[in-house]
Design an enzyme around this catalytic site. Structure first.
Site, PDB file in Angstrom:
ATOM      1  N   CYS A 130       0.865  -1.024  -0.019  1.00 33.97           N
ATOM      2  CA  CYS A 130       0.109  -0.084  -0.100  1.00 33.97           C
ATOM      3  C   CYS A 130       0.840   1.199  -0.026  1.00 33.97           C
ATOM      4  CB  CYS A 130      -0.909  -0.041   0.973  1.00 33.97           C
ATOM      5  SG  CYS A 130      -0.257  -0.818   2.789  1.00 33.97           S
TER       6      CYS A 130
ATOM      7  N   HIS B 183      -2.860   6.312   4.634  1.00 36.18           N
ATOM      8  CA  HIS B 183      -1.492   6.492   4.867  1.00 36.18           C
ATOM      9  C   HIS B 183      -0.788   7.829   4.467  1.00 36.18           C
ATOM     10  CE1 HIS B 183      -1.437   2.497   5.711  1.00 36.18           C
ATOM     11  NE2 HIS B 183      -0.750   1.916   4.836  1.00 36.18           N
TER      12      HIS B 183
HETATM   13  N1  LIG Z   1      -4.796  -3.423   4.559  1.00 35.06           N
HETATM   14  C1  LIG Z   1      -4.088  -3.075   3.554  1.00 35.06           C
HETATM   15  O1  LIG Z   1      -3.733  -1.686   3.640  1.00 35.06           O
HETATM   16  C2  LIG Z   1      -3.384  -3.808   2.583  1.00 35.06           C
HETATM   17  C3  LIG Z   1      -2.688  -3.193   1.492  1.00 35.06           C
HETATM   18  C4  LIG Z   1      -2.269  -4.214   0.563  1.00 35.06           C
HETATM   19  C5  LIG Z   1      -2.262  -5.552   0.978  1.00 35.06           C
HETATM   20  N2  LIG Z   1      -2.710  -6.079   2.212  1.00 35.06           N
HETATM   21  C6  LIG Z   1      -2.676  -7.327   2.130  1.00 35.06           C
HETATM   22  O2  LIG Z   1      -3.865  -8.229   2.175  1.00 35.06           O
HETATM   23  C7  LIG Z   1      -3.828  -9.120   2.978  1.00 35.06           C
HETATM   24  C8  LIG Z   1      -5.144  -9.005   3.760  1.00 35.06           C
HETATM   25  O3  LIG Z   1      -5.394  -7.838   4.496  1.00 35.06           O
HETATM   26  P1  LIG Z   1      -6.535  -7.269   5.155  1.00 35.06           P
HETATM   27  O4  LIG Z   1      -6.025  -5.916   5.753  1.00 35.06           O
HETATM   28  O5  LIG Z   1      -7.876  -7.336   4.523  1.00 35.06           O
HETATM   29  O6  LIG Z   1      -6.587  -8.341   6.734  1.00 35.06           O
HETATM   30  P2  LIG Z   1      -7.860  -8.648   7.551  1.00 35.06           P
HETATM   31  O7  LIG Z   1      -8.944  -7.548   7.648  1.00 35.06           O
HETATM   32  O8  LIG Z   1      -7.004  -9.282   8.757  1.00 35.06           O
HETATM   33  O9  LIG Z   1      -8.431  -9.744   6.679  1.00 35.06           O
HETATM   34  C9  LIG Z   1      -7.812 -11.095   6.534  1.00 35.06           C
HETATM   35  C10 LIG Z   1      -8.771 -11.925   5.448  1.00 35.06           C
HETATM   36  O10 LIG Z   1      -8.132 -13.266   5.183  1.00 35.06           O
HETATM   37  C11 LIG Z   1      -8.834 -14.159   5.546  1.00 35.06           C
HETATM   38  N3  LIG Z   1      -8.131 -15.586   5.900  1.00 35.06           N
HETATM   39  C12 LIG Z   1      -7.414 -15.634   6.664  1.00 35.06           C
HETATM   40  N4  LIG Z   1      -6.687 -16.780   6.833  1.00 35.06           N
HETATM   41  C13 LIG Z   1      -7.321 -17.524   5.864  1.00 35.06           C
HETATM   42  C14 LIG Z   1      -7.208 -18.633   5.439  1.00 35.06           C
HETATM   43  N5  LIG Z   1      -6.344 -19.936   6.246  1.00 35.06           N
HETATM   44  N6  LIG Z   1      -8.355 -19.259   4.446  1.00 35.06           N
HETATM   45  C15 LIG Z   1      -8.999 -18.334   3.848  1.00 35.06           C
HETATM   46  N7  LIG Z   1      -9.075 -17.011   4.279  1.00 35.06           N
HETATM   47  C16 LIG Z   1      -8.258 -16.640   5.206  1.00 35.06           C
HETATM   48  C17 LIG Z   1      -9.889 -13.977   6.565  1.00 35.06           C
HETATM   49  O11 LIG Z   1     -11.018 -14.533   6.511  1.00 35.06           O
HETATM   50  P3  LIG Z   1     -11.681 -14.957   8.068  1.00 35.06           P
HETATM   51  O12 LIG Z   1     -12.786 -13.944   8.217  1.00 35.06           O
HETATM   52  O13 LIG Z   1     -12.312 -16.381   7.836  1.00 35.06           O
HETATM   53  O14 LIG Z   1     -10.720 -14.953   9.195  1.00 35.06           O
HETATM   54  C18 LIG Z   1     -10.248 -12.347   6.264  1.00 35.06           C
HETATM   55  O15 LIG Z   1     -11.170 -12.461   5.157  1.00 35.06           O
HETATM   56  C19 LIG Z   1      -2.536  -9.305   3.626  1.00 35.06           C
HETATM   57  O16 LIG Z   1      -1.645 -10.119   3.177  1.00 35.06           O
HETATM   58  C20 LIG Z   1      -2.215  -7.786   3.554  1.00 35.06           C
HETATM   59  O17 LIG Z   1      -0.670  -7.676   3.642  1.00 35.06           O
HETATM   60  C21 LIG Z   1      -3.219  -5.267   2.836  1.00 35.06           C
END
Ligand SMILES: NC(=O)c1ccc[n+]([C@@H]2O[C@H](COP(=O)([O-])OP(=O)(O)OC[C@H]3O[C@@H](n4cnc5c(N)ncnc54)[C@H](OP(=O)(O)O)[C@@H]3O)[C@@H](O)[C@H]2O)c1
Length: 349
Positions: free
Chosen positions: A131, A243
């Site tokens: 991001c 950010h």
């Molecule tokens: N937030 C940002 O600004 C941002 C920007 C770029 C990239 N990212 C990347 O995107 C990813 C997710 O970020 P987020 O902020 O959305 O995190 P988050 O809010 O914690 O959400 C995580 C998601 O992944 C799912 N998940 C976790 N373990 C899993 C598994 N074993 N099998 C299937 N689904 C699973 C969760 O499902 P459940 O509800 O079932 O737990 C939830 O839907 C990370 O890798 C992060 O680095 C984030």
């Protein structure tokens, strides 16, 4: 007539924003599948204003017949499922860090290097950058075209939503707890995040930088130009969404602040708000929910021959994650798949 799209991590911060963005931009879908872990399987997620999707288990889903996967469930999950989904014929646009530096996987910001998308054919996987990198390269691109960037010094002020939904809860609970004299509990962060700033995102590397800082450098070189030197200090701040970055750039050629301002105003995805007056700049809470990369405080850096400093703010869940992924999908549909009608686009910013 549209595409079959699967969203992996559909219950997370980024996944929910992906569903919202697909609906808002009228991405041509025949079907949208919401996937997450066993924990949230059977629950509901919204798709646009009036549709609700049942969440299905990723580990029990077979990707045959899916055209595009938008994925954000963490690096380990992507490492496991993405090659299988790609082998079943789906094109995976992955938000995690796992494939970003793979030479056979394009790392794409559509305003900067849309031509790289052509490389998806090697593995059927395209990576979405970090991001902090995305918003920075959108702003750097017009400046690099104008005067060739040699070096970038950046300090970030990153919101807690970059750490996922649990990190947002931690800021909320700590803040409330401090007001009612409760002990501060920390789980996701290494130190108290409420009323504090933490110069530590992701793990430490051997050279003393953090992996988040390394990502900003390595990813910028892969996306924009391998010759640009980037040094970053990445800091988590007690802000929920968006950010901010203080960026200083050194160029090969002269570029005045007014020429830089004009180039930034013409650049796709950038909105310049730069008045030398009270409120003549954009802050993080104002950028939340918006698609643009906002640039403010543009001024010459007098400490080097050709230098410029500016302030850059963007919603990390939108341009920093979901919007960028959906924009990649739009380019794929328009330039490479072309079996069905292109998405009607809404211009960022
Ligand atoms: N937030 C940002 O600004 C941002 C920007 C770029 C990239 N990212 C990347 O995107 C990813 C997710 O970020 P987020 O902020 O959305 O995190 P988050 O809010 O914690 O959400 C995580 C998601 O992944 C799912 N998940 C976790 N373990 C899993 C598994 N074993 N099998 C299937 N689904 C699973 C969760 O499902 P459940 O509800 O079932 O737990 C939830 O839907 C990370 O890798 C992060 O680095 C984030």
């Amino acid at each position: 007539m549209g595409y079959r799209v699967a969203v992996v991590g559909a219950t997370g911060n980024v996944g929910r924003e992906m569903l919202q963005t697909l609906a808002e931009r009228n991405f041509p879908v025949d079907e949208v599948v919401a996937l997450a872990s066993q924990r949230s399987a059977g629950g509901d997620v919204s798709f646009g204003d009036d549709k609700v999707l049942k969440v299905q288990r990723l580990d029990q889903f077979y990707f045959k017949g899916i055209d595009i996967v938008l994925s954000s469930a963490g690096a380990k999950v992507s490492a496991d499922f993405a090659p299988k989904a790609a082998a079943a014929g789906a094109i995976v646009i992955d938000n995690t860090s796992f494939f970003r530096m793979d030479p056979d996987v394009p790392l794409v910001v559509p305003e900067v290097n849309p031509q790289a998308i052509a490389g998806y054919k090697k593995k059927n996987i395209i990576a979405n950058p970090n991001c902090s990198t995305i918003q920075m390269v959108v702003a750097l691109k017009p400046l690099h075209d104008a005067a060739k960037i040699k070096r970038v010094v950046v300090a970030t002020y990153q919101s807690v939503s970059g750490g996922g939904k649990d990190a947002m809860d931690e800021l909320f609970n700590q803040t409330r707890g401090i007001y009612v004299n409760q002990t501060v509990e920390k789980e996701r962060f290494t130190k108290q995040i409420a009323f504090n700033c933490i110069p530590h995102i992701d793990i430490f590397m051997d050279d003393g930088s953090t992996k988040e800082e390394w990502k900003m450098s390595a990813e910028t070189r892969k996306i924009l130009d391998p010759n640009i030197a980037v040094v970053a200090t990445c800091v988590r701040v007690p802000v929920f969404i968006s950010h901010a970055e203080a960026i200083t750039v050194e160029f090969e050629r002269p570029l005045s602040d007014s020429e830089a301002r004009a180039a930034l105003k013409r650049a796709p995805g950038v909105t310049v708000i730069d008045l030398r007056a009270d409120e003549g700049y954009v802050t993080q809470t104002e950028a939340a929910g918006d698609d643009a990369v906002f640039v403010s405080r543009i001024r010459r850096d007098p400490t080097v021959e050709h230098g410029l400093s500016f302030w850059c703010v963007s919603d990390n869940l939108r341009k920093g994650a979901a919007l960028n992924a959906v924009q990649i999908a739009e380019v794929l549909v328009e330039r490479y798949l072309q079996k069905r009608p292109a998405a009607p686009k809404r211009k960022a910013g």
